[in-house]
Write an enzyme that holds these catalytic residues in place. Structure first.
Site, PDB file in Angstrom:
ATOM      1  N   ARG A 237      15.158  53.611  23.116  1.00  0.00           N
ATOM      2  CA  ARG A 237      15.207  52.264  23.136  1.00  0.00           C
ATOM      3  C   ARG A 237      15.137  51.725  24.559  1.00  0.00           C
ATOM      4  O   ARG A 237      15.693  52.309  25.521  1.00  0.00           O
ATOM      5  CB  ARG A 237      16.777  52.039  22.629  1.00  0.00           C
ATOM      6  N   GLU A 266      11.666  43.105  22.687  1.00  0.00           N
ATOM      7  CA  GLU A 266      10.597  43.401  22.035  1.00  0.00           C
ATOM      8  C   GLU A 266      10.282  42.211  20.857  1.00  0.00           C
ATOM      9  O   GLU A 266      11.195  41.884  20.194  1.00  0.00           O
ATOM     10  CB  GLU A 266      10.631  44.512  21.261  1.00  0.00           C
ATOM     11  N   HIS A 285       5.818  49.766  20.818  1.00  0.00           N
ATOM     12  CA  HIS A 285       6.906  50.485  20.215  1.00  0.00           C
ATOM     13  C   HIS A 285       6.237  51.056  18.829  1.00  0.00           C
ATOM     14  O   HIS A 285       6.377  50.735  17.681  1.00  0.00           O
ATOM     15  CB  HIS A 285       7.903  49.469  19.589  1.00  0.00           C
TER      16      HIS A 285
END
Ligand code: NAP
Length: 329
Positions: A237, A266, A285
């Site tokens: 993360r 994000e 991601h």
């Protein structure tokens, strides 16, 4: 009366049909649906919530008074207020295992792409710069035989380390994990302190979950301990790394490069310099983002939900103490 499920994104028709055999389902396909009155009205009546990429706040939980079970289409559960869920006796389930190998593939992609400067050099070719054979200024560094330091050595960390050890003859180090004698035997992995691992690894690969103990674990001091040409990989993360400190370390040549699948914010804000830095590979991601794995994750969430709402044990509960408490009343 049939129980109701809110399904937020990523389920296919077959999976929706499977749920609708037993429950009434309100399906919200798009991310922006989370702000709609229809979503909130559905949540107010829901017993189950299947979700991906939704920040679930205590306020959202308050607005769902009948909620019994949440099935997240992810293994990480930093998007959920665990204390609130436990207080309300709401079961949370996740999707470990089914995404491990795909996410490890992405981790290794970042190792290869950063070390061999693959994205930078592919852009260089595309931009018409390849006029003669390249010189040392564009050389990369070897991956095989190098030292791979795993910060977190769970399912994904071990799968990345296996690729490194068995495929590339890398020396494996690990930290921020309980002792793993079997992996030490299998991969010759060595357990070190975080400080020792940072100072001795050519690649530092972060695969811990995000929580209060790991937030900004890789800060300015940690980056200073890395080898000058060290490469940092983040597959966990974004908030596990202090992003501003990382930008400085990359700009000043304190570390060699970074391969990042995840970011503090994000989608990455347009003003972030990271995607434009030549020594950074920035991915949107995509750790588990293959057709096969995303379908398997969604199916795991559906299976968890069906089992939990039927009063059986789900496959992968995050807070199984809720089940124990339910059984004792
Ligand atoms: P896991 O099997 O639970 O492994 C986590 C590892 O971190 C374990 O070795 C654990 O130690 C260690 N750890 C260190 N500090 C910890 C702490 N404070 N709390 C909990 N564990 C700690 O998880 P995984 O399946 O490998 O997934 C790891 C993380 O990767 C997920 O939480 C998620 O955030 C992230 N992820 C990202 C993507 C992506 O798309 N980029 C995809 C999937 C997952 P022990 O061995 O002692 O338990």
């Amino acid at each position: 009366m049939r129980k109701r499920i809110v399904a937020f994104r990523r389920l296919n028709q077959e999976q929706l049909t499977q749920l609708r055999q037993h429950y009434d389902v309100d399906f919200f396909e798009h991310h922006e649906d989370a702000d709609s009155p229809a979503f909130h009205a559905a949540l107010a009546k829901a017993h189950g919530l299947i979700t991906a990429g939704l920040k679930v706040t205590p306020q959202l939980i308050d607005s769902a008074p009948h909620l019994e079970t949440i099935a997240s289409i992810s293994v990480g559960y930093d998007n959920y207020p665990l204390a609130t869920l436990n207080e309300r006796n709401i079961l949370l389930c996740n999707t470990p295992d089914v995404l491990t190998e795909t996410t490890a593939d992405t981790g290794f992609l970042l190792i290869m792409a950063t070390a061999r400067r693959a994205i930078e050099l592919a852009s260089w070719v595309k931009d018409g710069h390849w006029k003669s054979s390249i010189g040392p200024d564009l050389f990369g560094s070897d991956v095989h035989g190098k030292t791979l330091g795993m910060v977190g050595f769970g399912r994904i960390g071990a799968a990345i380390a296996r690729r490194g050890s068995l495929g590339f003859g890398m020396q494996i180090r690990y930290t921020m994990a309980s002792p793993k004698p079997e992996l030490e035997k299998e991969l010759g992995a060595q357990r070190l302190s975080l400080q020792e691992l940072l100072a001795t690894s050519d690649f530092v690969c972060v695969s811990v979950p995000l929580n209060a103990d790991t937030e900004k674990l890789i800060d300015s001091a940690a980056l200073k301990r890395m080898k000058p040409n060290g490469i940092l990989i983040n597959i966990s993360r974004g908030k596990v790394i202090d992003e501003q400190a990382l930008i400085e370390a990359l700009n000043t040549g304190q570390i060699g490069a970074a391969g990042l699948d995840v970011f503090e914010q994000e989608p990455l804000p347009v003003e972030s310099p990271l995607p434009y830095m030549p020594n950074v590979v920035a991915l949107p991601h995509i750790g588990s983002a293959t057709h096969e794995t995303r379908a398997a994750m969604a199916q795991r969430a559906v299976d968890n939900m069906l089992l939990a709402l039927a009063g059986s044990n789900p496959i992968s509960p995050v807070n199984p103490e809720v089940l124990t408490r339910r059984a004792s009343v």
